[in-house]
Each structure stands twice: as structure tokens, then as C-alpha cells.
Design an enzyme around this catalytic site. Sequence first.
Site, PDB file in Angstrom:
ATOM      1  N   ASP A  93       0.840  -1.203   0.000  1.00 22.25           N
ATOM      2  CA  ASP A  93       0.000   0.000   0.000  1.00 22.25           C
ATOM      3  C   ASP A  93       0.872   1.249   0.000  1.00 22.25           C
ATOM      4  O   ASP A  93       1.672   1.451   0.912  1.00 22.25           O
ATOM      5  CB  ASP A  93      -0.906  -0.028   1.239  1.00 22.25           C
ATOM      6  CG  ASP A  93      -1.755   1.221   1.351  1.00 22.25           C
ATOM      7  OD1 ASP A  93      -1.934   1.917   0.322  1.00 22.25           O
ATOM      8  OD2 ASP A  93      -2.236   1.510   2.465  1.00 22.25           O
TER       9      ASP A  93
ATOM     10  N   ASN B 277      -0.382   4.526  -0.233  1.00 23.09           N
ATOM     11  CA  ASN B 277      -1.004   5.788   0.221  1.00 23.09           C
ATOM     12  C   ASN B 277      -1.724   5.686   1.574  1.00 23.09           C
ATOM     13  O   ASN B 277      -2.460   6.585   1.968  1.00 23.09           O
ATOM     14  CB  ASN B 277      -1.964   6.333  -0.843  1.00 23.09           C
ATOM     15  CG  ASN B 277      -3.186   5.437  -1.025  1.00 23.09           C
ATOM     16  OD1 ASN B 277      -3.244   4.344  -0.444  1.00 23.09           O
ATOM     17  ND2 ASN B 277      -4.145   5.887  -1.793  1.00 23.09           N
TER      18      ASN B 277
ATOM     19  N   ASP C  79      -4.114  -9.891 -16.468  1.00 25.95           N
ATOM     20  CA  ASP C  79      -5.122 -10.932 -16.337  1.00 25.95           C
ATOM     21  C   ASP C  79      -6.244 -10.580 -17.302  1.00 25.95           C
ATOM     22  O   ASP C  79      -6.781  -9.470 -17.264  1.00 25.95           O
ATOM     23  CB  ASP C  79      -5.648 -10.942 -14.895  1.00 25.95           C
ATOM     24  CG  ASP C  79      -5.888 -12.344 -14.376  1.00 25.95           C
ATOM     25  OD1 ASP C  79      -6.590 -13.103 -15.061  1.00 25.95           O
ATOM     26  OD2 ASP C  79      -5.395 -12.675 -13.274  1.00 25.95           O
TER      27      ASP C  79
ATOM     28  N   ASP D 278      -8.027 -15.954 -17.658  1.00 25.27           N
ATOM     29  CA  ASP D 278      -8.833 -16.494 -16.558  1.00 25.27           C
ATOM     30  C   ASP D 278      -9.862 -17.511 -17.064  1.00 25.27           C
ATOM     31  O   ASP D 278     -10.594 -17.227 -18.021  1.00 25.27           O
ATOM     32  CB  ASP D 278      -9.549 -15.311 -15.889  1.00 25.27           C
ATOM     33  CG  ASP D 278     -10.246 -15.697 -14.595  1.00 25.27           C
ATOM     34  OD1 ASP D 278      -9.558 -16.081 -13.641  1.00 25.27           O
ATOM     35  OD2 ASP D 278     -11.485 -15.612 -14.541  1.00 25.27           O
TER      36      ASP D 278
ATOM     37  N   GLU E 275      -5.717 -20.369 -17.918  1.00 27.71           N
ATOM     38  CA  GLU E 275      -6.100 -21.143 -16.734  1.00 27.71           C
ATOM     39  C   GLU E 275      -7.063 -22.245 -17.181  1.00 27.71           C
ATOM     40  O   GLU E 275      -8.058 -21.966 -17.834  1.00 27.71           O
ATOM     41  CB  GLU E 275      -6.782 -20.238 -15.700  1.00 27.71           C
ATOM     42  CG  GLU E 275      -6.986 -20.959 -14.376  1.00 27.71           C
ATOM     43  CD  GLU E 275      -8.007 -20.277 -13.466  1.00 27.71           C
ATOM     44  OE1 GLU E 275      -7.990 -20.553 -12.259  1.00 27.71           O
ATOM     45  OE2 GLU E 275      -8.832 -19.483 -13.960  1.00 27.71           O
TER      46      GLU E 275
ATOM     47  N   HIS F 160      -3.354 -17.063  -5.957  1.00 27.31           N
ATOM     48  CA  HIS F 160      -4.343 -16.410  -5.081  1.00 27.31           C
ATOM     49  C   HIS F 160      -5.571 -17.278  -4.822  1.00 27.31           C
ATOM     50  O   HIS F 160      -6.491 -16.821  -4.150  1.00 27.31           O
ATOM     51  CB  HIS F 160      -4.758 -15.096  -5.731  1.00 27.31           C
ATOM     52  CG  HIS F 160      -5.440 -15.324  -7.055  1.00 27.31           C
ATOM     53  ND1 HIS F 160      -4.794 -15.903  -8.135  1.00 27.31           N
ATOM     54  CD2 HIS F 160      -6.707 -15.118  -7.448  1.00 27.31           C
ATOM     55  CE1 HIS F 160      -5.649 -16.008  -9.130  1.00 27.31           C
ATOM     56  NE2 HIS F 160      -6.813 -15.547  -8.752  1.00 27.31           N
ATOM     57  N   ASP F 161      -5.612 -18.473  -5.377  1.00 26.91           N
ATOM     58  CA  ASP F 161      -6.800 -19.328  -5.243  1.00 26.91           C
ATOM     59  C   ASP F 161      -6.613 -20.506  -4.297  1.00 26.91           C
ATOM     60  O   ASP F 161      -7.513 -21.354  -4.193  1.00 26.91           O
ATOM     61  CB  ASP F 161      -7.210 -19.876  -6.624  1.00 26.91           C
ATOM     62  CG  ASP F 161      -7.835 -18.795  -7.499  1.00 26.91           C
ATOM     63  OD1 ASP F 161      -8.425 -17.849  -6.949  1.00 26.91           O
ATOM     64  OD2 ASP F 161      -7.730 -18.919  -8.737  1.00 26.91           O
TER      65      ASP F 161
HETATM   66  C1  GLC Z   1     -10.232 -17.874 -11.690  1.00 29.11           C
HETATM   67  C2  GLC Z   1      -9.511 -16.921 -10.778  1.00 29.11           C
HETATM   68  C3  GLC Z   1     -10.291 -16.811  -9.510  1.00 29.11           C
HETATM   69  C4  GLC Z   1     -11.637 -16.235  -9.839  1.00 29.11           C
HETATM   70  C5  GLC Z   1     -12.357 -17.081 -10.898  1.00 29.11           C
HETATM   71  C6  GLC Z   1     -13.507 -16.342 -11.480  1.00 29.11           C
HETATM   72  O1  GLC Z   1     -10.255 -19.157 -11.203  1.00 29.11           O
HETATM   73  O2  GLC Z   1      -8.200 -17.333 -10.577  1.00 29.11           O
HETATM   74  O3  GLC Z   1      -9.642 -16.021  -8.552  1.00 29.11           O
HETATM   75  O4  GLC Z   1     -12.419 -16.166  -8.682  1.00 29.11           O
HETATM   76  O5  GLC Z   1     -11.515 -17.406 -11.964  1.00 29.11           O
HETATM   77  O6  GLC Z   1     -13.061 -15.275 -12.257  1.00 29.11           O
HETATM   78 CA    CA Z   2      -3.619   2.173  -1.237  1.00 34.72          CA
END
Ligand code: GLC
Ligand code: CA
Length: 554
Positions: A23, A25, A100, A201, A255, A328-329
Site C-alpha cells: 500500500d 497511500n 489478467d 482467466d 487457466e 491467489h486461489d
Molecule cells: C479464476 C480466478 C479466480 C476467480 C475465478 C472467477 O479461477 O483465478 O480467482 O475467482 O476465476 O473469475
Molecule cells: Ca492504497
Amino acid sequence: MEIKKHWYKEMVVYQIWPRSFCDGNGDGIGDLTGVLSKLDYLQDLGVNAIWFSPLYCSPNADYGYDIADYRNISPEYGTLEQFRQVVQEAHKRGMRIIMDLVVNHTSDEHEWFKKGAADKNSPYHDYYFWRKGKGKNPPNNWKSVFEGGAWEYNKDLDEYYLHVFAKKQPDLNMDNPAVREEVKQIMRYWLDMGVDGFREDVITYISKAEGLPNGIPLPVGTGIEHYTVGPHLYEYLSEFRHDVLDHYDCFTVGEAPMMTPKLARTFIAENDKQVLNLMFHFQHQEADCFLTDWLHTPLSLKKMKKAFSTWQKEMYGDAWNALYIENHDHPRAVDRFGSVRYQKQSAKMLAAMYICQCGTPFIYQGQEIGMTNTTFRSLDEFKDVVTFNNAKVFAKFGIKGERFLKIANKCSREQSRTPVQWDGTENAGFTTGTPWMPVNPNYTEINVADQQKDPDSVLNFYKKLLKFRKENEIVIYGSYEEHCKDSSTLYVYSREYEGKRMLVVCSFTEKPVRFTAPDGFDLSNAELVLQNYDVLYNSNSFLTKPYEVRVYML
Ligand code: GLC
Ligand code: CA
């Protein structure tokens, strides 16, 4: 076999999930000012590319994966001007930028959706799947993979729209050529700005079976067989390739849930039919669960080895792997595949285990310091639509309260979304304000600043590892052979390239295990290039230490 060399095969990608990265700010939310301040850090780590999870304008029903404007940066994260600066500054440091591309669905707050929902005769109506119900029921029996039924009723239109993910993520109708043109325009827009490629994605979901037939009933995701690698997927990806990607020096990774190596080859084998460079498959991610992280099972190393080895073998020569253990999943890899008790050792072992394979490695933010899962103390502390949905699904099976909390702590993808731990000061140096999600309290022991000072840290191990990969083509282009296949605690493989060989030995247990070098590998004369314990002398047989890793060059 002559392998085609390419920059995307030699690069290492660092994934930024912007909200929790840094972050700049003080509003508690990561942003581009924060990113700019860490570019030197990333360059020093030795990565050559950054993949940004969505930075676009979004109401955050799925933290950016619900996009309201594909051509703008969310004000929470900064401005387009700042983004251009990030691209420029990254390029200056020899790092590429990957965006992405989320085009299976938009946000319901995207103007296309709003226009189509307001007027049946608008051209935007057919940008989505609007259908009449069947009597009092939705058009078919599909269930969302995120949130209840897959259809949401609109009273004014007396029609339902399809959402495979959350309610606020209506699926785009890719069969409409106008939608495909929009996608191509979005791609060109970012490529023209200097972006170097896309992570696409759930790209294998974009083509739905004709007539949207009923699916086999499941607790979540009913209908999934009718849109996973649907009838026109290949055709649409091919169109994107020929109309857009071929005109740029760029890179794509798609993905691909439930992807198998054989099927993957029809998309990524390096011939004139290739439509994507790489695919993210999920097979090794299923070594400790059944279909989803939420159906947890004890880790099966054999399952994991089989997944890795099959992909290594099937891609070698004329296709290329995407290597990852975190994103992140999923919860943190140390917790899933290593050991929190041996955090440092197992984080290093896992790093070498996958980065020494053949493919393009992806490193998720915080992974390079061995970040671990945190403890959420109540359901209110969670923030993700998937966690909330699972609370409902598990409740149907009588699993509630503390019992559910325990499962959520183990399985929720939010475990990977706590702020990056930059130093030992308040809020781990992530923000001067109040972090949007609490920092893992172990930041006083696990943080970047301390690890930069410690030559033996996980961070410095990653640096060494990336340097080693960069300087040795065998790590990038070598062939792959698995050894000790029957072991349920050791993962051993070798690589070979232009007369050189290397051997990677990984222990997935704290117990001592007897390792004996495979036939033809004389380790007593080999060079130990990476390790996570002191080794006094090299020998062809030894007892492993907890989560030990050794990488030998022969
Ligand atoms: C993919 C992303 C995930 C998202 C999903 C729907 O699996 O990695 O984070 O929630 O698609 O967009
Ligand atoms: Ca910020």
C-alpha cells in the site's frame, strides 16, 4: 530432440495480487504506488515478468475478477498514467508485464450488462446468456461454482441470466461475434500500451454447449461438463491468436481447470495449430484434496509426483509447462505440502522441487519468503464469496460453527490473500493505515527485511535458485526423468541436457528416510549446487533431514 528456445521459456514470473501486495497511500489497500516502490526488490529477486491479478475497475464481488471497465485501472489501485509508468519502469529493469484477461464473465456493473438488462432489444442483450425460465424454474439445472444456482432472475425482463461464478459475474456469450470482437479490442488495447501478454482467466469455460442442456447433479457446479472445453473453445482461441496475438511479440497462459496433458497438447503443442503458449493445470493441486481444496485429504506425494511427471513427459520437446505451487486461489504451499514446524526448510525444498522442473516458473507474492496460513478467528473475518458459499453448502451437511471454521482455516483461498510481510514493524510494513485484511501475526518472524539480511533465508534461497536457473540451460531446457517412483516420502528426478545431468532429491517428511542414488548417478563426485542443510561430505546414500532438498550437478 531440438527444443525451440524462446524468451517466455526462460523467464520467471512473479504474480502480484494487488490488493495485498503493498500500500503506497495508507488507505490499507495495495496499489500501484506500492508496486513501483517494489520493482527494485523484484528485479533483485531475479524475476523477469510480473503477472497482475486484475487491476481494472471492479465492484470487488470477486476482488477484481468481476470487471466493470476493461480499459481502466481501478481508482483504488491508481491511474492509467501510473500503470503506464509501471510498464515503463518494469521494462527498464528487464521485466515484462502480463495482465489478467478475464473474459468468461464481466461484472453485472459493466455497461454492456446494464444496457442489455435494461432493454431486450439492445445489441448488448445478446452479449450474455438471457433465457426464459421453464415454468417457475430456471432455464436449466446448472449450479454456480461459487454461489447457489447459476441463473439469476430479472423481473423486468422476465428472463434469467447465466452466471457460472458469483451472481455479480454474468457469463459473456462468446458465441456472439460482437463479443469476440470486444475481447480482441481489449487485448489490442493493452498490448498497444506495451503489455507483454495475458494470463487468461478460466479461459476453457468460454464456450457453452449448444442449447445449454441439463448437467449431472452435483453439490456445486452442476453443468460444468457443458462448458469445460466446450465445442467452440479451440475455434475462438484460434481466432484470438490469428487476429491479435500473432501480430505482437507476446505470451499467453490459460487457466485450465480439470485439464489433462493430452488435451492440453491440442492447444499448446508448438505447431501451426497452437493457440496458447502455456496452460495452468490443476492436477498437482489435487494431491491433498478431492476436486476442490474444500474437500481436503491427507497429502499424497505419489499423486503429486504422478501429476508433475506426467506433464513433464507429455510436454517435453514440443510443448511447454507452466510451473506453480501457489497462487491467489489456494492456501499457502508450506501449510499444504510442507510443514509449518519446518517452515524455512520446507519452503526451500518446495521451491527447488518445482522450479528445477522443465517449464516457466510462477512465484506468488509472499511465497518467496515462505509465508504461511493465518488463523481466522470467526466467520466474520472472512471476505470471500467462495468461503461464504461453502459455509452454506457445508451447513446443509450439518457442518457449522467451529467445525466449519476449522475447515475454512485449512481450505479457504483467503489464506493466500493476507498482506505481504515486508518487515517487522506494525502491519508488516504493508500499510501505514489499517490493512483491508489483517496481517498474519507471524510477520515478526517471517518478513522480507529480516530475510534480506540473513544469507540462509528462504528469500536468499529463491535468489540463488533463480540465478542458478538463469545460468544453467539444463534447468530450463533439460529433459526430465523421475526416480524412486514408489517412495511416498521422497521425490527424486533428474534432468539432462547437452551431456550434463542434474539430480534433485526432495524429502516430504520430517522423518529420516534412506536415500540411495539411482543407478548411474555417482554423487560422491558430483557438485552440490543447492541445499537446505549443511552437508559434510557427498555420498551415494544418506538419511534425509526434515524436508531436505539437495540439487546435484553431474
Ligand atoms: C479464476 C480466478 C479466480 C476467480 C475465478 C472467477 O479461477 O483465478 O480467482 O475467482 O476465476 O473469475
Ligand atoms: Ca492504497
